[in-house]
Write an enzyme that holds these catalytic residues in place. Structure first.
Site, short mmCIF file in Angstrom:
data_model
loop_
_atom_site.label_atom_id
_atom_site.label_comp_id
_atom_site.label_asym_id
_atom_site.label_seq_id
_atom_site.Cartn_x
_atom_site.Cartn_y
_atom_site.Cartn_z
N ASN A 6 0.68 -1.07 -0.09
CA ASN A 6 0.05 -0.05 0.03
C ASN A 6 0.87 1.06 -0.04
OD1 ASN A 6 -1.89 2.05 0.47
ND2 ASN A 6 -2.32 1.29 2.54
N LYS A 8 0.22 4.28 -0.25
CA LYS A 8 -0.58 5.39 0.31
C LYS A 8 -0.10 6.77 -0.57
CE LYS A 8 -0.23 3.24 4.89
NZ LYS A 8 -0.31 3.37 6.21
N HIS A 92 -9.77 1.23 4.58
CA HIS A 92 -8.53 1.27 5.14
C HIS A 92 -8.78 2.17 6.15
CE1 HIS A 92 -4.65 2.57 6.41
NE2 HIS A 92 -4.06 1.43 5.96
N GLU A 94 -7.13 4.49 7.47
CA GLU A 94 -6.93 6.19 7.47
C GLU A 94 -8.04 6.87 6.59
OE1 GLU A 94 -3.30 5.43 5.37
OE2 GLU A 94 -2.43 4.95 7.26
N GLU A 164 -5.83 -4.75 10.26
CA GLU A 164 -4.88 -3.92 10.69
C GLU A 164 -5.00 -3.16 11.86
OE1 GLU A 164 -2.61 -2.56 6.70
OE2 GLU A 164 -4.55 -1.33 6.85
N GLY A 170 2.18 2.22 10.65
CA GLY A 170 3.06 3.26 10.65
C GLY A 170 3.69 3.64 12.00
N SER A 209 2.79 -2.21 10.48
CA SER A 209 4.53 -2.24 10.63
C SER A 209 5.01 -3.61 10.36
CB SER A 209 4.68 -1.77 11.97
OG SER A 209 4.26 -0.47 12.34
#
Ligand code: PGA
Length: 249
Positions: A6, A8, A92, A94, A164, A170, A209
């Site tokens: 991904n 991003k 996702h 985010e 996730e 991250g 991560s």
């Protein structure tokens, strides 16, 4: 197994082409592991041209649920399909956090992706305060049941779920292999009750991560069927090291 990168909101078009070219130059396809890259929408076609015929899949990071129309700034499933996408990441964290995506909204997108021949990578995962309050399973159950409401599946490869945990994305902190397996087994049971026996064969990816140093241990867990890789997917060597770890998991 599926290892999906991904990217991003990173990489201009020349940078994306360079990264895809480097991944391709060092990639050797195997039967047991599929690899895919998910660049930004504007780079899909150029990256797709680089990886065409290589066996590396192409994925988008989002799409709209409608066929077409007055949705300024949005991209449809048919548009993604027309530039060669195989996958689309949906829901996702985010997008949930910064763009107000809801389970019902993700569900509309999942239906639309499936009816356009795109494999959705449906993301679920709890936040840290939810885990601390022992609500992780409840959150993941609501997200999974919400995203997959009304879905019928005959081919398990047409759907991917990614667990996730938001606290691992991250941050450099990953779930332990035991934490990942525990939640993946729970998601597996949800998939079987929602989809029937086909749910036993849907890939459940871990994301958050994942790096070359921790991939093998995470991927060796029974219900961890691959990874959704953010940061480490921006370095060809790291991404391919995770693909290689998947081959031996
Ligand atoms: P990360 O991101 O690997 O950088 O934690 C994973 C993701 O958000 O898909």
């Amino acid at each position: 197994m599926l290892i999906a990168g991904n990217w991003k909101m990173n990489m201009t078009r020349p940078e994306a082409v360079r990264l895809a070219t480097e991944v391709l130059s060092k990639y050797s396809p195997t039967d047991s592991v599929r690899a895919a890259v998910c660049p930004t929408a504007v780079c899909l076609e150029s990256v797709g041209a680089v990886i065409s015929g290589s066996g590396i899949g192409l994925g988008a990071q989002n799409m709209h649920a409608a066929d077409s129309g007055a949705y300024t700034g949005e991209v449809s499933a048919a548009m993604l399909k027309s530039v060669g996408c195989d996958y689309v990441i949906l829901g996702h964290s985010e997008r949930r956090q910064y763009f107000g995506e809801t389970d019902a909204g993700v569900n509309g997108k999942v239906h639309q992706a499936l009816s356009n021949g795109l494999t959705p990578i449906v993301c679920v995962g709890e936040q840290l305060h939810e885990r601390e309050a022992k609500r992780a399973e409840e959150v993941v159950r609501n997200q999974t049941e919400g995203a997959l409401a009304g879905i019928g599946l005959s081919d398990p490869t047409t759907l991917v779920v990614a667990y996730e945990p938001v606290w691992a994305i991250g941050t450099g902190v990953t779930a332990t292999p035991e934490q990942a397996q525990e939640m993946h087994a729970f998601i597996r049971s949800l998939l079987v009750s929602l989809l029937g026996s086909v749910g036993t064969s849907v890939d459940i990816l871990y994301g958050g991560s994942m790096k070359p140093g921790n991939a093998a241990e995470l991927l060796s867990q029974e219900d961890v069927n691959g990874g959704l890789i953010g940061g480490a997917s921006l370095k060809a060597d790291q991404f391919l090291a995770i693909v290689e770890a998947a081959q031996f998991a």
